[in-house]
Design a protein around this motif. Structure first.
Motif, PDB file in Angstrom:
ATOM      1  N   LEU A 142       9.415  33.157 -29.618  1.00  0.00           N
ATOM      2  CA  LEU A 142       8.352  33.162 -28.619  1.00  0.00           C
ATOM      3  C   LEU A 142       7.317  34.259 -28.896  1.00  0.00           C
ATOM      4  CD1 LEU A 142       8.229  31.078 -26.492  1.00  0.00           C
ATOM      5  CD2 LEU A 142       9.188  32.660 -24.847  1.00  0.00           C
ATOM      6  N   LEU A 143       7.574  35.056 -29.932  1.00  0.00           N
ATOM      7  CA  LEU A 143       6.719  36.215 -30.174  1.00  0.00           C
ATOM      8  C   LEU A 143       5.223  35.867 -30.306  1.00  0.00           C
ATOM      9  CD1 LEU A 143       6.806  39.278 -30.511  1.00  0.00           C
ATOM     10  CD2 LEU A 143       6.959  38.931 -32.978  1.00  0.00           C
ATOM     11  N   PRO A 144       4.861  34.879 -31.128  1.00  0.00           N
ATOM     12  CA  PRO A 144       3.426  34.558 -31.216  1.00  0.00           C
ATOM     13  C   PRO A 144       2.841  34.218 -29.840  1.00  0.00           C
ATOM     14  CG  PRO A 144       4.653  33.347 -32.881  1.00  0.00           C
ATOM     15  CD  PRO A 144       5.666  34.006 -32.002  1.00  0.00           C
ATOM     16  N   TRP A 145       3.625  33.463 -29.081  1.00  0.00           N
ATOM     17  CA  TRP A 145       3.123  33.070 -27.763  1.00  0.00           C
ATOM     18  C   TRP A 145       2.968  34.281 -26.851  1.00  0.00           C
ATOM     19  CZ3 TRP A 145       5.126  33.407 -22.775  1.00  0.00           C
ATOM     20  CH2 TRP A 145       4.341  32.760 -21.795  1.00  0.00           C
ATOM     21  N   PHE A 146       3.959  35.205 -26.903  1.00  0.00           N
ATOM     22  CA  PHE A 146       3.863  36.427 -26.097  1.00  0.00           C
ATOM     23  C   PHE A 146       2.568  37.167 -26.411  1.00  0.00           C
ATOM     24  CE2 PHE A 146       8.632  36.711 -25.468  1.00  0.00           C
ATOM     25  CZ  PHE A 146       8.546  36.548 -24.101  1.00  0.00           C
ATOM     26  N   LEU A 147       2.326  37.366 -27.711  1.00  0.00           N
ATOM     27  CA  LEU A 147       1.108  38.077 -28.128  1.00  0.00           C
ATOM     28  C   LEU A 147      -0.118  37.358 -27.585  1.00  0.00           C
ATOM     29  CD1 LEU A 147       1.879  39.044 -31.837  1.00  0.00           C
ATOM     30  CD2 LEU A 147       1.514  40.585 -29.897  1.00  0.00           C
ATOM     31  N   GLY A 148      -0.145  36.048 -27.787  1.00  0.00           N
ATOM     32  CA  GLY A 148      -1.290  35.272 -27.328  1.00  0.00           C
ATOM     33  C   GLY A 148      -1.445  35.359 -25.830  1.00  0.00           C
ATOM     34  N   PHE A 149      -0.338  35.240 -25.132  1.00  0.00           N
ATOM     35  CA  PHE A 149      -0.410  35.220 -23.677  1.00  0.00           C
ATOM     36  C   PHE A 149      -0.957  36.545 -23.138  1.00  0.00           C
ATOM     37  CE2 PHE A 149       1.568  36.010 -19.501  1.00  0.00           C
ATOM     38  CZ  PHE A 149       0.970  34.973 -18.803  1.00  0.00           C
ATOM     39  N   LEU A 161       2.323  25.731 -36.367  1.00  0.00           N
ATOM     40  CA  LEU A 161       3.367  26.739 -36.529  1.00  0.00           C
ATOM     41  C   LEU A 161       3.691  27.411 -35.195  1.00  0.00           C
ATOM     42  CD1 LEU A 161       2.609  28.644 -39.849  1.00  0.00           C
ATOM     43  CD2 LEU A 161       4.623  27.273 -39.277  1.00  0.00           C
ATOM     44  N   SER A 162       2.677  27.997 -34.591  1.00  0.00           N
ATOM     45  CA  SER A 162       2.956  28.854 -33.433  1.00  0.00           C
ATOM     46  C   SER A 162       3.406  28.020 -32.234  1.00  0.00           C
ATOM     47  CB  SER A 162       1.725  29.682 -33.089  1.00  0.00           C
ATOM     48  OG  SER A 162       0.666  28.850 -32.690  1.00  0.00           O
ATOM     49  N   CYS A 163       2.823  26.854 -32.052  1.00  0.00           N
ATOM     50  CA  CYS A 163       3.210  26.040 -30.899  1.00  0.00           C
ATOM     51  C   CYS A 163       4.609  25.449 -31.073  1.00  0.00           C
ATOM     52  CB  CYS A 163       2.196  24.928 -30.645  1.00  0.00           C
ATOM     53  SG  CYS A 163       0.612  25.564 -30.093  1.00  0.00           S
ATOM     54  N   SER A 164       4.964  25.079 -32.309  1.00  0.00           N
ATOM     55  CA  SER A 164       6.313  24.525 -32.486  1.00  0.00           C
ATOM     56  C   SER A 164       7.354  25.635 -32.333  1.00  0.00           C
ATOM     57  CB  SER A 164       6.441  23.822 -33.833  1.00  0.00           C
ATOM     58  OG  SER A 164       6.360  24.747 -34.889  1.00  0.00           O
ATOM     59  N   PHE A 165       7.015  26.853 -32.740  1.00  0.00           N
ATOM     60  CA  PHE A 165       7.902  27.999 -32.502  1.00  0.00           C
ATOM     61  C   PHE A 165       8.174  28.141 -31.006  1.00  0.00           C
ATOM     62  CE2 PHE A 165       8.397  31.377 -35.949  1.00  0.00           C
ATOM     63  CZ  PHE A 165       8.462  30.435 -36.943  1.00  0.00           C
ATOM     64  N   VAL A 214      -9.822  31.447 -35.493  1.00  0.00           N
ATOM     65  CA  VAL A 214      -8.569  31.050 -36.128  1.00  0.00           C
ATOM     66  C   VAL A 214      -7.367  31.809 -35.572  1.00  0.00           C
ATOM     67  CG1 VAL A 214      -7.318  31.076 -38.306  1.00  0.00           C
ATOM     68  CG2 VAL A 214      -9.681  30.278 -38.247  1.00  0.00           C
ATOM     69  N   VAL A 215      -7.503  33.118 -35.422  1.00  0.00           N
ATOM     70  CA  VAL A 215      -6.344  33.929 -35.022  1.00  0.00           C
ATOM     71  C   VAL A 215      -5.720  33.455 -33.698  1.00  0.00           C
ATOM     72  CG1 VAL A 215      -5.598  36.242 -34.346  1.00  0.00           C
ATOM     73  CG2 VAL A 215      -6.998  35.925 -36.386  1.00  0.00           C
ATOM     74  N   PRO A 216      -6.517  33.153 -32.657  1.00  0.00           N
ATOM     75  CA  PRO A 216      -5.879  32.682 -31.416  1.00  0.00           C
ATOM     76  C   PRO A 216      -4.999  31.465 -31.629  1.00  0.00           C
ATOM     77  CG  PRO A 216      -8.167  33.204 -30.996  1.00  0.00           C
ATOM     78  CD  PRO A 216      -7.972  33.307 -32.480  1.00  0.00           C
ATOM     79  N   ARG A 217      -5.335  30.639 -32.593  1.00  0.00           N
ATOM     80  CA  ARG A 217      -4.526  29.441 -32.821  1.00  0.00           C
ATOM     81  C   ARG A 217      -3.192  29.785 -33.469  1.00  0.00           C
ATOM     82  NH1 ARG A 217     -10.298  27.120 -33.109  1.00  0.00           N
ATOM     83  NH2 ARG A 217     -10.222  25.782 -31.298  1.00  0.00           N
ATOM     84  N   PHE A 218      -3.104  30.955 -34.097  1.00  0.00           N
ATOM     85  CA  PHE A 218      -1.805  31.383 -34.620  1.00  0.00           C
ATOM     86  C   PHE A 218      -0.976  32.055 -33.529  1.00  0.00           C
ATOM     87  CE2 PHE A 218      -3.688  30.549 -38.695  1.00  0.00           C
ATOM     88  CZ  PHE A 218      -2.616  30.225 -39.490  1.00  0.00           C
ATOM     89  N   LEU A 219      -1.568  32.235 -32.357  1.00  0.00           N
ATOM     90  CA  LEU A 219      -0.857  32.870 -31.252  1.00  0.00           C
ATOM     91  C   LEU A 219      -0.561  31.867 -30.144  1.00  0.00           C
ATOM     92  CD1 LEU A 219      -2.748  36.288 -31.134  1.00  0.00           C
ATOM     93  CD2 LEU A 219      -0.617  35.723 -32.283  1.00  0.00           C
ATOM     94  N   ALA A 220      -0.388  30.621 -30.513  1.00  0.00           N
ATOM     95  CA  ALA A 220       0.056  29.583 -29.576  1.00  0.00           C
ATOM     96  C   ALA A 220      -0.788  29.554 -28.312  1.00  0.00           C
ATOM     97  CB  ALA A 220       1.530  29.770 -29.214  1.00  0.00           C
ATOM     98  N   SER A 221      -2.118  29.662 -28.499  1.00  0.00           N
ATOM     99  CA  SER A 221      -2.966  29.743 -27.321  1.00  0.00           C
ATOM    100  C   SER A 221      -3.239  28.370 -26.698  1.00  0.00           C
ATOM    101  CB  SER A 221      -4.286  30.429 -27.666  1.00  0.00           C
ATOM    102  OG  SER A 221      -4.951  29.690 -28.661  1.00  0.00           O
ATOM    103  N   GLU A 222      -2.885  27.288 -27.402  1.00  0.00           N
ATOM    104  CA  GLU A 222      -3.132  25.962 -26.830  1.00  0.00           C
ATOM    105  C   GLU A 222      -1.852  25.417 -26.203  1.00  0.00           C
ATOM    106  OE1 GLU A 222      -6.111  23.728 -27.657  1.00  0.00           O
ATOM    107  OE2 GLU A 222      -6.962  24.777 -29.379  1.00  0.00           O
ATOM    108  N   ALA A 223      -1.692  25.682 -24.918  1.00  0.00           N
ATOM    109  CA  ALA A 223      -0.457  25.334 -24.216  1.00  0.00           C
ATOM    110  C   ALA A 223      -0.186  23.836 -24.254  1.00  0.00           C
ATOM    111  CB  ALA A 223      -0.528  25.827 -22.782  1.00  0.00           C
ATOM    112  N   PHE A 224      -1.242  23.056 -24.353  1.00  0.00           N
ATOM    113  CA  PHE A 224      -1.066  21.606 -24.371  1.00  0.00           C
ATOM    114  C   PHE A 224      -0.111  21.175 -25.478  1.00  0.00           C
ATOM    115  CE2 PHE A 224      -2.328  17.525 -26.212  1.00  0.00           C
ATOM    116  CZ  PHE A 224      -2.104  16.690 -25.138  1.00  0.00           C
ATOM    117  N   PHE A 225      -0.278  21.769 -26.649  1.00  0.00           N
ATOM    118  CA  PHE A 225       0.576  21.376 -27.770  1.00  0.00           C
ATOM    119  C   PHE A 225       2.011  21.829 -27.561  1.00  0.00           C
ATOM    120  CE2 PHE A 225      -3.638  21.614 -30.000  1.00  0.00           C
ATOM    121  CZ  PHE A 225      -3.800  20.247 -30.048  1.00  0.00           C
TER     122      PHE A 225
END
Lengths: 297, 309
Positions: free
Chosen positions: A15-22, B119-123, B175-186
Motif C-alpha cells: 500500500l506504500l505507493p498509495w499511502f504516499l499518493g494519498f 503498477l501502483s493501482c494493482s499493488f 507522471v509521478v502522481p500516476r506512480f502513486l496510485a492517485s487514480e482510485a477508480f482503477f
C-alpha cells in the motif's frame, strides 16, 4: 512489534505507493487548500491570513461566483437526467434478444470515450456555429437556426447536447444491470397478463435501483467536474456573457490567470462541499429507494 | 407411434377437438413470431437511425478534414468535391513546432502514466483485496472517498508543491502522481476483479511457502489480465486526452502534448485553417478509436473467460 510487522508488513508495503499518493496528493493538498482559502496568496509573496474575507466576498459580493453556480447547477440538473434516461432507454432496447447488439453497443459507446477530448470540443464549436451543420440541417426543414454558441441564451444547451451524446458508459452499466434481472420474473408477469409498462415499473426499475443509484452518483460528480469542453467552447473565459462560466472554469481562471490562489482555494472548498453534500444526500436517501437483492460482505 | 396410442385411447370427437386446439396454438405462435419479427425490424431501423446520428459528428469531422476550405461550411454533403489530403500534411507542420514533437511528447507521457497506473493501482488493489492489516477498512473508505474529490480541489496546493520542487515545465507532475496510485477508480476496478479469483489458489501457494509478492506476481496478475487490460486501455485514453494538467504544468510549446497543440489552432481561427484544424483533430482521435476496437475484443474475451466458470 515484530508480531505487528509480520502481520501487517506485507499489506503496508503493497500500500506504500498509495499511502504516499494519498497524503502528498490528496489529503495534504485538501488541508493545504483549506488553509490557503483563509489567506490572500498571489504566489509571489507568502500567503497572508485574512480570516473569512474570501468567503465573505464570495457570498456577498462576487456576482461571477453566483453566476458560475447557476451555470453549473443548470448544467448538472439538465444533463444528468437526460443522459441517464437516454442510457437506460437504449440499454433496454439492446437488452432483449438482438444478435447484433455488439455493433450498436460499440457505436453508442464510442462518443463516451472521445467526448472529453479537445478535438471533440473544437468540433462542437463548429457544429453549433452560426454557419455550422446544425443550422444547415435545420434550414432544410425550414427552421431558422441561431448562433447557438455565441448566444448566451442557448450556449449552455450545446454542452447539454454534448453530454447527452456521451450516454455510453452509464448505458454499459445499465446493460450489465439488466442482465442480472432473472428472466423468469418477466415470464411470470407475462403469464399473469401484466402490461409492459407495469413490468417496467414493478420489475425493471426496482431491481435496477442499485445500478441507477450508482450511475446517478457517478454522473452527478462527473457533471460537476466538467472542464475541458466548457473551457474550449467558451474560449477559456466562460463567454459569451458568462453563460458558459462553469464553476471549474471560473476557478481555473481565478487561480492560473489572475493568480488569486487564496480565493481560488476558497472556491475549491465550496465545490468540495457541494459535491460532498450531493453524494451524502444520495447515500442517506438511498436506503429508502434502493434495495439490494443479495448483499455480500 | 405415440399419436397412434393416443388415437386408440380417446374418443374420436375429443381427438378432433384436441387437433383443433393444437392448430390454434400453432397459429398463435406463428402470429407471435411474425409480430416479434416485425418488432425486431422496427427496432433495428430505430437503432440504425440512432447510430447514424451518433456517428454523424465524427463523419462530419472526417469529411471536413478532407474538404477544400470554401466547402466546409457551405455544403451539407459529406462527400468532398476533391480529396484534400494536404490538410493533413500542412496541418502537421502548421504550428511553429511540428506535430511529430507533440505526438512524441504525448506518447512519452501516456506510456509512463499507464505503466505507473497499472503498477501502483494493482499493488494497492492486491493489498485491499487479499492482505490483512490493521486499518484496512478505514484506508479503503478513504480511498473510495478520493473518487469523488474533484481534481480542482487539490490543484492549487499540488501546483505549489510541484513548483517548489522545480517540476513545472517537466513531465514529472503528470507522471509521478500516476506512480502513486492517485487514480482510485482503477484500484476499485482491480479490487473487484481480484476478489473473484478463488482464494484457494493463494492459500495453496502460501502453504507451499510463497511470499505475498510471489502470489501477487505469479497468481493474481496472470489471472487478472482482462482487468489489467481494461485499466490499461482506460488509462491510456484518459491520459491521451488529458487537458487540464498539461495546461497548467507545460508552458513551453516544445513540451506541449497533442491536446494543448490542438488548442493553438483556436487562436488562429478566422485565418482559414479550418481544414487543417479538423485534420489534426481527427488525427488525434485515431489512436483512441484504434484502442477502442482492441478494447472491445478484450472486454468480450474477458466476459467469455469469466463466464466459463
Amino acid at each position: 512489534m515484530k508480531k505487528f510487522l509480520a502481520r501487517n508488513g506485507p499489506g503496508y508495503v503493497f500500500l506504500l505507493p498509495w499511502f504516499l499518493g494519498f497524503f502528498l496528493l490528496a489529503l495534504g493538498p485538501i488541508l493545504a487548500s483549506l488553509y490557503l482559502s483563509f489567506t490572500r496568496y498571489d504566489m509571489v509573496g507568502d500567503p497572508r491570513w485574512i480570516g473569512f474575507d474570501n468567503y465573505q466576498y464570495m457570498f456577498e459580493r462576487d456576482r461571477r461566483f453566483w453566476k458560475a453556480l447557476e451555470v453549473t447547477f443548470t448544467y448538472v440538473f439538465l444533463s444528468v437526467p437526460a443522459r441517464l434516461i437516454m442510457a437506460l432507454g437504449v440499454a433496454m432496447l439492446l437488452d432483449k434478444g438482438l444478435r447484433t447488439i455488439g455493433v450498436y453497443r460499440a457505436i453508442f459507446y464510442l462518443p463516451s470515450l472521445l467526448g472529453a477530448s479537445i478535438a471533440i470540443a473544437i468540433l462542437w464549436r463548429q457544429l453549433f456555429a452560426a454557419d455550422g451543420v446544425v443550422n444547415q440541417i435545420l434550414a432544410k426543414f425550414g427552421i431558422e437556426g441561431a448562433a447557438w454558441i455565441s448566444n448566451p441564451d442557448t450556449s449552455l444547451y450545446t454542452l447539454v447536447v454534448l453530454a447527452m451524446w456521451q450516454f455510453g458508459s452509464p448505458m454499459l452499466i445499465f446493460l450489465a444491470g439488466l442482465r442480472g434481472i432473472p428472466r423468469d420474473l418477466y415470464e411470470a408477469a407475462e403469464i399473469d397478463g401484466t402490461s409492459k409498462r407495469r413490468q417496467f415499473f414493478r420489475i425493471t426499475l426496482p431491481l435496477l435501483a442499485p445500478v441507477i443509484f450508482f450511475n446517478l452518483v457517478l454522473q452527478t460528480i462527473e457533471a460537476f467536474k466538467t472542464f475541458s469542453s466548457a473551457f474550449i467552447i467558451s474560449g477559456g473565459t466562460g463567454a459569451p456573457a458568462d453563460s458558459l462560466l462553469f464553476y471549474t472554469v471560473y476557478l481555473f481562471n481565478e487561480a492560473f490567470k489572475f493568480f488569486r490562489m487564496g480565493y481560488a482555494s476558497a472556491l475549491a472548498w465550496v465545490l468540495l462541499i457541494i459535491i460532498g453534500f450531493f453524494t451524502a444526500v444520495s447515500f442517506f436517501t438511498s436506503k429508502y429507494w434502493v434495495h439490494y437483492e443479495n448483499e455480500r460482505d | 407411434m405415440k399419436t397412434n396410442v393416443i388415437e386408440k385411447a380417446v374418443e374420436p370427437d375429443v381427438l378432433e377437438e384436441m387437433r383443433h386446439s393444437a392448430e390454434i396454438a400453432h397459429e398463435l405462435r406463428l402470429r407471435q413470431q411474425q409480430r416479434s419479427r416485425r418488432a425486431r425490424i422496427y427496432k433495428h431501423i430505430f437503432l440504425i437511425g440512432m447510430s447514424v446520428m451518433m456517428l454523424y459528428p465524427l463523419f462530419w469531422l472526417f469529411a471536413s478534414s478532407l474538404k477544400p476550405e470554401n466547402e466546409i461550411f457551405n455544403t451539407l454533403s459529406l462527400w468532398p468535391s476533391e480529396f484534400n489530403w494536404d490538410n493533413y500534411t500542412k496541418g502537421w507542420e502548421a504550428l511553429p513546432i511540428s506535430f511529430t514533437v507533440f505526438y512524441a511528447n504525448s506518447a512519452i507521457v501516456t506510456v509512463l502514466s499507464v505503466i505507473g497506473n497499472l503498477l501502483s493501482c494493482s499493488f494497492a488493489a492486491y493489498a485491499f483485496a487479499r492482505l490483512q492489516f490493521s486499518g484496512k477498512n478505514l484506508f479503503f473508505a478513504l480511498m473510495m472517498m478520493t473518487l469523488m474529490i474533484p481534481y480542482h480541489v487539490v490543484l492549487i496546493p499540488q501546483y505549489v508543491l510541484f513548483l517548489n520542487l522545480g517540476w513545472v515545465d517537466t513531465y514529472l507532475p503528470l507522471v509521478v502522481p500516476r506512480f502513486l496510485a492517485s487514480e482510485a477508480f482503477f484500484i476499485f476496478l482491480m479490487v473487484q476483479f481480484f476478489r473473484q479469483i478463488p482464494r484457494e489458489l493463494d492459500e495453496a501457494a502460501m502453504i507451499d511457502g510463497c511470499s505475498p509478492f510471489k502470489i501477487y506476481w505469479a497468481i493474481i496478475l496472470p489471472l487478472s489480465l482482462p482487468a489489467m487490460g481494461t485499466a490499461a486501455i482506460f488509462s491510456l485514453i484518459w491520459v491521451w486526452e488529458d487537458f487540464l494538467a498539461p495546461l497548467i504544468y507545460l508552458n513551453d510549446i516544445k513540451s506541449y502534448t497533442v491536446p494543448l497543440a490542438l488548442r493553438l489552432f483556436l487562436d488562429q481561427e478566422g485565418q482559414s485553417v479550418y481544414g487543417q484544424m479538423f485534420a489534426m483533430s481527427m488525427l488525434s482521435l485515431v489512436p483512441v478509436i484504434i484502442f477502442f476496437v482492441a478494447f472491445q475484443k478484450l472486454i468480450v474475451r474477458g466476459i467469455a473467460t469469466s463466464g466459463m466458470k
